[in-house]
Scaffold this motif. Structure first.
Motif, mmCIF file in Angstrom:
data_model
loop_
_atom_site.group_PDB
_atom_site.id
_atom_site.type_symbol
_atom_site.label_atom_id
_atom_site.label_comp_id
_atom_site.label_asym_id
_atom_site.label_seq_id
_atom_site.Cartn_x
_atom_site.Cartn_y
_atom_site.Cartn_z
ATOM 1 N N PRO A 186 0.834 -1.211 0.000
ATOM 2 C CA PRO A 186 0.000 0.000 0.000
ATOM 3 C C PRO A 186 0.870 1.262 0.000
ATOM 4 O O PRO A 186 0.550 2.248 -0.653
ATOM 5 C CB PRO A 186 -0.827 -0.142 1.284
ATOM 6 C CG PRO A 186 -0.977 -1.634 1.432
ATOM 7 C CD PRO A 186 0.368 -2.190 0.995
ATOM 8 N N SER B 30 -3.227 -11.268 -5.461
ATOM 9 C CA SER B 30 -4.196 -10.215 -5.153
ATOM 10 C C SER B 30 -4.666 -9.547 -6.442
ATOM 11 O O SER B 30 -3.881 -9.349 -7.369
ATOM 12 C CB SER B 30 -3.516 -9.171 -4.256
ATOM 13 O OG SER B 30 -4.285 -8.004 -4.186
ATOM 14 N N SER C 63 -5.517 -6.539 -6.502
ATOM 15 C CA SER C 63 -5.113 -5.134 -6.402
ATOM 16 C C SER C 63 -3.767 -4.975 -7.101
ATOM 17 O O SER C 63 -3.051 -5.954 -7.314
ATOM 18 C CB SER C 63 -4.961 -4.742 -4.927
ATOM 19 O OG SER C 63 -3.742 -5.266 -4.419
ATOM 20 N N CYS D 22 -1.183 -4.197 -5.874
ATOM 21 C CA CYS D 22 -0.086 -4.525 -4.955
ATOM 22 C C CYS D 22 0.717 -5.709 -5.475
ATOM 23 O O CYS D 22 1.833 -5.971 -5.017
ATOM 24 C CB CYS D 22 -0.639 -4.822 -3.563
ATOM 25 S SG CYS D 22 -1.352 -3.353 -2.804
ATOM 26 N N LEU E 280 -11.428 3.692 -4.753
ATOM 27 C CA LEU E 280 -10.915 2.382 -4.353
ATOM 28 C C LEU E 280 -12.109 1.479 -4.092
ATOM 29 O O LEU E 280 -13.033 1.867 -3.363
ATOM 30 C CB LEU E 280 -10.069 2.500 -3.083
ATOM 31 C CG LEU E 280 -8.925 3.519 -3.140
ATOM 32 C CD1 LEU E 280 -8.259 3.661 -1.787
ATOM 33 C CD2 LEU E 280 -7.899 3.098 -4.162
ATOM 34 N N VAL F 56 -6.588 -3.577 2.732
ATOM 35 C CA VAL F 56 -5.803 -3.065 1.602
ATOM 36 C C VAL F 56 -6.374 -1.727 1.119
ATOM 37 O O VAL F 56 -5.639 -0.747 0.930
ATOM 38 C CB VAL F 56 -5.764 -4.093 0.440
ATOM 39 C CG1 VAL F 56 -4.993 -3.531 -0.749
ATOM 40 C CG2 VAL F 56 -5.131 -5.405 0.903
ATOM 41 N N GLY F 57 -7.708 -1.658 0.963
ATOM 42 C CA GLY F 57 -8.335 -0.424 0.484
ATOM 43 C C GLY F 57 -8.140 0.729 1.453
ATOM 44 O O GLY F 57 -7.813 1.853 1.058
ATOM 45 N N LEU G 230 -4.392 1.776 1.654
ATOM 46 C CA LEU G 230 -3.981 2.476 0.431
ATOM 47 C C LEU G 230 -4.584 3.883 0.395
ATOM 48 O O LEU G 230 -3.898 4.852 0.032
ATOM 49 C CB LEU G 230 -4.392 1.657 -0.805
ATOM 50 C CG LEU G 230 -4.010 2.240 -2.159
ATOM 51 C CD1 LEU G 230 -2.512 2.540 -2.252
ATOM 52 C CD2 LEU G 230 -4.406 1.281 -3.293
ATOM 53 N N TYR H 280 -5.929 -1.813 -12.241
ATOM 54 C CA TYR H 280 -6.577 -0.518 -12.038
ATOM 55 C C TYR H 280 -7.079 -0.039 -13.394
ATOM 56 O O TYR H 280 -6.681 -0.580 -14.434
ATOM 57 C CB TYR H 280 -5.596 0.511 -11.441
ATOM 58 C CG TYR H 280 -4.409 0.805 -12.323
ATOM 59 C CD1 TYR H 280 -3.258 0.029 -12.249
ATOM 60 C CD2 TYR H 280 -4.441 1.840 -13.263
ATOM 61 C CE1 TYR H 280 -2.173 0.274 -13.069
ATOM 62 C CE2 TYR H 280 -3.352 2.093 -14.088
ATOM 63 C CZ TYR H 280 -2.222 1.303 -13.984
ATOM 64 O OH TYR H 280 -1.147 1.543 -14.809
ATOM 65 N N CYS I 150 -9.446 -3.312 -4.840
ATOM 66 C CA CYS I 150 -8.784 -3.745 -3.600
ATOM 67 C C CYS I 150 -9.510 -4.960 -3.032
ATOM 68 O O CYS I 150 -9.590 -5.139 -1.813
ATOM 69 C CB CYS I 150 -8.763 -2.610 -2.587
ATOM 70 S SG CYS I 150 -7.807 -1.197 -3.144
#
Ligand SMILES: Cc1cc2nc3c(=O)[nH]c(=O)nc-3n(C[C@H](O)[C@H](O)[C@H](O)COP(=O)(O)OP(=O)(O)OC[C@H]3O[C@@H](n4cnc5c(N)ncnc54)[C@H](O)[C@@H]3O)c2cc1C
Length: 410
Positions: free
Chosen positions: A53, A116, A118, A120, A154, A160-161, A164, A237, A260
């Motif tokens: 994050p 993940s 995300s 990340c 997000l 995580v969300g 971040l 994203y 996320c």
């Protein structure tokens, strides 16, 4: 005459570990004390996901989160990076690699995690993961996109969300509009079916409010429009002029949407392994994988179908990693392999299901009040844990464990 602290006798048996994430590297560290070990990792280095994050808003930190394996196994274990295992052949006791070669094992441990959704972790094919330079390029691009976007949405208000969102606010200032859409009644309201305490949820609500993070609760964001869906699959994203419709009818305007939520279990890319309906590797309570009658194939961490919490401590355990010093999957498997070597039946077991949630969730970097902790340790230690996580997401500790310390100036 024997030394005061003589080394236990080493076995020539070959332990192959697939996946060098937090579980696999701990397993490797343990196994290296007693066996000949080969760790196979498809990436060029370990991505320390816990720190990402912050890594997504600070490319220098992301670079530090790529931890090399060179000195992980001081007793002679071998690490092969940039190569993936594609198939397990239990009858021949071999794994097949994507470079056309194979490796024989006496014991096999699958530690392939869950990727993940995300950014990340780079999605498949988003970059050349086999080199650290390729991974850094990806994280650099994500960071630039976040910096440029003025309205970031997000999706997912789990740890995580929320982490971040806090990092974006701290790194890029008050001007940016940051929205977190969450399907539950409070951020991080639940961890794998266990509700988090009301006081913990309130602290996170207050921290988000204080950081001007707009929380949309009890809603689902529609990410099914082709423009968003394709980009999320390719990059983790989406960017552009993106109207996002929420399940309560509200439409929010975004120029960057970051997923996320969710993860794809790593076993799905392995042939020859029994998976459950969700793609997780089926194991028994000793972590032996179903379908390998010799009992010498194990799986640990996020790739398994156990009901344990999907946390670093679960995968890695006591081997200088379990944040709470708890026994983890790597410890269980190591004990079971040693038992088999002594002609005994495996008796070490995992403990499931979990009784309490466990999370340390900072919302920003400086103030310990900006975040919340739920953990089975006294409240007075919650502040210490938060301080460590806010400082560097435990990165220094992790790099020291892997004999890959950061340079002195950091
Ligand atoms: C953004 C984020 C933040 C998190 N924060 C926390 C936190 O604060 N605290 C906490 O306790 N947990 C946290 N977690 C969860 C924690 O990271 C995981 O529980 C932990 O990493 C699981 O370890 P693992 O070894 O099972 O899997 P992973 O760490 O995912 O490692 C799996 C490894 O296997 C490799 N691999 C996969 N397939 C193959 C193959 N076929 N061949 C070779 N290699 C392969 C992958 O490249 C990867 O390196 C976080 C997770 C994310 C995504």
């Amino acid at each position: 005459m024997g030394g005061f602290c003589s080394q236990p006798q080493r076995s020539a048996k070959h332990v192959v570990i697939v996946g060098g994430g937090l579980g696999g590297k701990s397993m490797a560290g343990l196994a290296d004390t007693a066996f000949a070990v080969t760790l196979v990792e498809k990436r060029g280095a370990m991505i320390y996901k816990i720190g990402m994050p912050r890594g997504l808003v600070d490319t220098s930190f992301a670079t530090d989160c790529l931890v090399p394996y060179d000195k992980l196994m001081p007793n002679g274990g071998t690490v092969r990076t940039g190569v993936a295992v594609t198939r397990v052949d239990g009858s021949a006791s071999k794994v097949h690699l994507d470079n056309g070669s194979d490796l024989s094992y006496d014991y096999l441990i699958l530690a392939v995690g869950a990727r993940s959704h995300s950014p990340c972790e780079p999605p498949p094919n988003a970059c050349d993961e086999t080199s650290t330079a390729g991974i850094i390029e990806y994280f650099k691009k994500v960071c630039e996109e976040i910096k440029t976007a003025s309205r970031v949405v997000l999706v997912g208000g789990g740890p995580v969300g929320v982490e971040l969102a806090g990092e974006i606010r701290q790194a890029f200032g008050a001007e940016k509009s940051i929205t977190v859409c969450h399907s539950g009644p409070a951020p991080c309201h639940n961890q794998q079916g266990i509700d988090t305490p009301a006081a913990f949820q309130k602290k996170l609500l207050d921290a988000c409010k204080a950081q001007n993070i707009d929380l949309k609760l009890n809603v689902k964001a529609d990410l099914s429009t082709p423009a968003v869906q394709e980009q999320l699959a390719q990059k983790g994203y989406a960017t552009g002029d993106l109207p996002i419709t929420l399940s309560d009818g509200e439409v929010i305007q975004a120029d960057m949407v970051i997923s996320c939520i969710g993860a794809t279990p790593g076993g799905q890319t392995l042939e020859g392994v029994t998976l459950d309906g969700k793609g997780a590797i089926k194991v028994n309570e000793h972590l032996q994988v179903e379908g390998f009658d010799a009992g010498n194939v194990f799986a640990i961490g996020d790739c398994t179908n156990t009901q344990e919490l999907r946390l670093s401590g679960t995968a890695a355990g006591k081997y200088k990693m379990g944040m709470m010093g708890a026994t983890g999957n790597a410890d269980v498997v190591f004990d079971n392999i040693k038992a088999i070597e002594k002609g005994k039946k495996p008796s070490a077991k995992i403990v499931q299901p979990p009784k309490t949630a466990m999370m340390i969730v900072p919302v920003g970097t400086h103030d310990k009040k900006m975040g919340a902790v739920v953990a089975p340790v006294p409240n007075m230690r919650h502040g210490t844990l938060m301080g460590f996580k806010q400082k560097d997401y435990f990165l220094k500790i992790q790099r020291d464990i892997m004999n890959a310390p950061l340079s002195a100036k950091k």
